[in-house]
Design a protein around this motif. Structure first.
Motif, PDB file in Angstrom:
ATOM      1  N   MET A   1      40.402  42.031  74.191  1.00 23.28           N
ATOM      2  CA  MET A   1      41.006  41.686  72.636  1.00 23.28           C
ATOM      3  C   MET A   1      41.750  40.312  71.895  1.00 23.28           C
ATOM      4  O   MET A   1      41.587  39.484  72.615  1.00 23.28           O
ATOM      5  N   ASP A   2      41.799  40.407  70.796  1.00 20.28           N
ATOM      6  CA  ASP A   2      42.258  39.353  70.029  1.00 20.28           C
ATOM      7  C   ASP A   2      43.446  39.678  70.311  1.00 20.28           C
ATOM      8  O   ASP A   2      44.575  39.997  70.361  1.00 20.28           O
ATOM      9  N   ARG A   3      43.914  38.235  70.913  1.00 20.83           N
ATOM     10  CA  ARG A   3      45.010  38.073  71.232  1.00 20.83           C
ATOM     11  C   ARG A   3      46.088  37.558  70.183  1.00 20.83           C
ATOM     12  O   ARG A   3      45.531  37.345  69.183  1.00 20.83           O
ATOM     13  N   GLN A   4      47.293  37.661  69.880  1.00 21.67           N
ATOM     14  CA  GLN A   4      48.476  37.148  68.766  1.00 21.67           C
ATOM     15  C   GLN A   4      49.519  36.017  69.111  1.00 21.67           C
ATOM     16  O   GLN A   4      49.375  36.331  70.114  1.00 21.67           O
ATOM     17  N   THR A   5      49.678  35.368  67.930  1.00 21.54           N
ATOM     18  CA  THR A   5      50.151  34.350  68.229  1.00 21.54           C
ATOM     19  C   THR A   5      52.089  34.251  67.902  1.00 21.54           C
ATOM     20  O   THR A   5      52.428  35.809  67.335  1.00 21.54           O
ATOM     21  N   VAL A   6      52.559  34.725  69.286  1.00 21.27           N
ATOM     22  CA  VAL A   6      54.509  34.552  68.987  1.00 21.27           C
ATOM     23  C   VAL A   6      54.408  32.885  69.294  1.00 21.27           C
ATOM     24  O   VAL A   6      53.989  32.105  70.122  1.00 21.27           O
ATOM     25  N   VAL A   7      55.666  32.483  68.492  1.00 24.27           N
ATOM     26  CA  VAL A   7      55.677  31.859  68.331  1.00 24.27           C
ATOM     27  C   VAL A   7      57.574  32.017  68.813  1.00 24.27           C
ATOM     28  O   VAL A   7      58.320  32.739  68.962  1.00 24.27           O
ATOM     29  N   VAL A   8      57.676  31.274  70.037  1.00 28.99           N
ATOM     30  CA  VAL A   8      59.199  31.487  70.996  1.00 28.99           C
ATOM     31  C   VAL A   8      60.234  29.988  70.321  1.00 28.99           C
ATOM     32  O   VAL A   8      59.706  28.473  70.379  1.00 28.99           O
ATOM     33  N   LEU A   9      60.765  30.683  70.051  1.00 23.67           N
ATOM     34  CA  LEU A   9      62.012  29.390  69.707  1.00 23.67           C
ATOM     35  C   LEU A   9      62.653  29.520  69.822  1.00 23.67           C
ATOM     36  O   LEU A   9      63.630  30.399  70.444  1.00 23.67           O
ATOM     37  N   PHE A  10      63.505  28.084  70.340  1.00 22.26           N
ATOM     38  CA  PHE A  10      64.605  28.175  71.423  1.00 22.26           C
ATOM     39  C   PHE A  10      65.046  26.526  71.333  1.00 22.26           C
ATOM     40  O   PHE A  10      64.616  25.558  69.990  1.00 22.26           O
ATOM     41  N   GLY A  11      66.644  25.950  71.477  1.00 22.89           N
ATOM     42  CA  GLY A  11      67.567  25.542  71.513  1.00 22.89           C
ATOM     43  C   GLY A  11      68.513  25.765  70.431  1.00 22.89           C
ATOM     44  O   GLY A  11      68.863  26.896  71.064  1.00 22.89           O
ATOM     45  N   GLY A  12      68.168  24.985  69.690  1.00 28.31           N
ATOM     46  CA  GLY A  12      69.657  25.109  68.024  1.00 28.31           C
ATOM     47  C   GLY A  12      70.700  24.085  68.563  1.00 28.31           C
ATOM     48  O   GLY A  12      70.410  23.770  69.177  1.00 28.31           O
ATOM     49  N   ARG A  13      71.647  24.735  67.599  1.00 29.16           N
ATOM     50  CA  ARG A  13      72.249  23.614  67.315  1.00 29.16           C
ATOM     51  C   ARG A  13      73.546  24.361  67.507  1.00 29.16           C
ATOM     52  O   ARG A  13      74.837  23.757  67.732  1.00 29.16           O
ATOM     53  N   SER A  14      74.015  25.012  67.858  1.00 33.13           N
ATOM     54  CA  SER A  14      74.456  25.503  69.216  1.00 33.13           C
ATOM     55  C   SER A  14      76.007  24.993  70.160  1.00 33.13           C
ATOM     56  O   SER A  14      74.620  24.412  70.955  1.00 33.13           O
ATOM     57  N   SER A  15      77.048  25.540  70.436  1.00 26.80           N
ATOM     58  CA  SER A  15      77.269  24.978  71.747  1.00 26.80           C
ATOM     59  C   SER A  15      76.445  25.425  72.479  1.00 26.80           C
ATOM     60  O   SER A  15      76.531  25.135  73.860  1.00 26.80           O
TER      61      SER A  15
END
Length: 360
Positions: A1-15
């Motif tokens: 089946m066609d794969r769906q695209t997932v953006v894994v978002l991480f890091g950021g400005r916090s401590s």
């Protein structure tokens, strides 16, 4: 089946930037690549969105060198509302590359600018689907003062507390000292809007209060001083699935020599603490913990997931400490461990989160 695209978002400005980055390492290693095409996007400590390497090992949790998102010169360009969902990146040399259409974003961000409703509102505005908590529950649970107010209104027991704002403390600390003294000792001093036990202190003598407040004020101008609750530290993982909200088997934080479950104990392998899942509870206690966990999740209009932390007192009362709408998600964190103990593998847990985001 066609794969769906997932953006894994991480890091950021916090401590909690490094913990988010370490979580990314676990997620990138375990996400179902047959089902999903993955685009890793990091947020630097300065707030730049950059295209990252799809390399789980780069973000492994190492006590000697915590991982982080470095500025590699690229800049991610998010889709505009009303059009297609094509994600683009401007490379350091100025070249623009289309990365394809995004189906869903998995934001594994902890702390401010990520777990507080701001990034959720950003994606709502862009009309890009995302997994995890929404604007309301994220913002509410990020602020421990208002979280307690919401839980109390739903009839859920919470530890007595005093909220201290820096301006009030500087202007006239006397009345606040009196109210704090009435809480009894020990008390815990914690920033209202931080996580991973950053800025938290245990105060056994009121002579230590001023120093503890300064540590907390370094993270947030609003601080909570809470009564220390004597009891077992129980945590339960809550997940919103296609068939409704359900709770995992509970886990327990067992302190052997550490004063409380601090940052070192959580993430850096510090001595004096053990995480046990499932916890040794009776069937009735397990059912009660699960019931309170789901009730607390619903009380804050929870979406996606949460880890509900509570105390089981010697009198058998359950006192909710807090909800985390994006709990620690490394493979050794309590949230995945509780689901693994409940029969849901780490990779399948990630799939459930992604699918919940897609259903929206």
């Amino acid at each position: 089946m066609d794969r769906q695209t997932v953006v894994v978002l991480f890091g950021g400005r916090s401590s909690e930037h490094s913990i988010s980055s370490a979580t990314a390492g676990g997620v990138l290693a375990a996400i179902d690549r047959d089902r999903y095409a993955v685009i890793p996007v990091g947020i630097t400590r300065e707030g730049a969105f950059v295209l990252e390497q799809d390399d789980p090992g780069k973000f492994a949790l190492d006590a000697a060198r915590l991982p982080e998102v470095a500025d590699n010169g690229s800049r991610v360009r998010w889709p505009e509302p009303g059009g297609d969902r094509t994600l683009r990146v401007v490379h350091q040399d100025g070249r623009v590359e289309d990365l394809g259409e995004v189906d869903v974003v998995l934001p594994i961000l902890h702390g401010t600018h990520g777990e507080d409703g701001t990034i959720q509102g950003f994606f709502d505005t862009l009309e890009v689907p995302y997994a995890g908590g929404g604007v309301m529950d994220s913002a509410l649970c990020m602020d421990k003062h208002f979280m307690k107010v919401a839980l109390q209104a739903a009839g859920i027991a919470v530890a007595p507390w005093v909220t201290v704002r820096r301006r009030d403390w500087v202007r006239d600390a006397g009345p606040l000292r009196t109210r704090i003294a009435e809480l009894g000792l020990p008390v815990f001093v914690k920033p209202a809007r931080a996580g991973s036990s950053v800025g938290v202190s245990k105060v056994a003598d009121l002579a230590e209060l001023d120093a503890a407040l300064e540590i907390a004020f370094a993270e947030d101008e609003k601080v909570l001083v809470e009564t220390g609750i004597t009891g077992r530290e129980i945590e339960v993982a809550v997940l919103e699935g296609a068939d409704g909200v359900r709770a995992s088997l509970p886990g327990e934080i067992v302190l052997t020599s550490r004063g409380f479950y601090d940052f070192e104990g959580k993430y850096l392998g510090g001595d004096g603490v053990e995480t046990v899942c499932p916890a040794e509870l009776t069937e009735a206690e397990t059912a009660a913990v699960q019931r309170v966990g789901v009730h607390a999740f619903e009380a804050v209009d929870g979406r996606g997931l949460a880890r509900v932390d509570m105390f089981l007192t010697t009198e058998g009362e359950l006192v909710v400490n807090e909800l985390n709408t994006m709990p620690g998600f490394t493979p050794i964190s309590m949230f995945p461990k509780c689901w693994i103990a409940s029969g849901l593998a780490y990779g399948d847990l990630i799939t459930e989160l992604v699918e919940a985001g897609l259903r929206r």
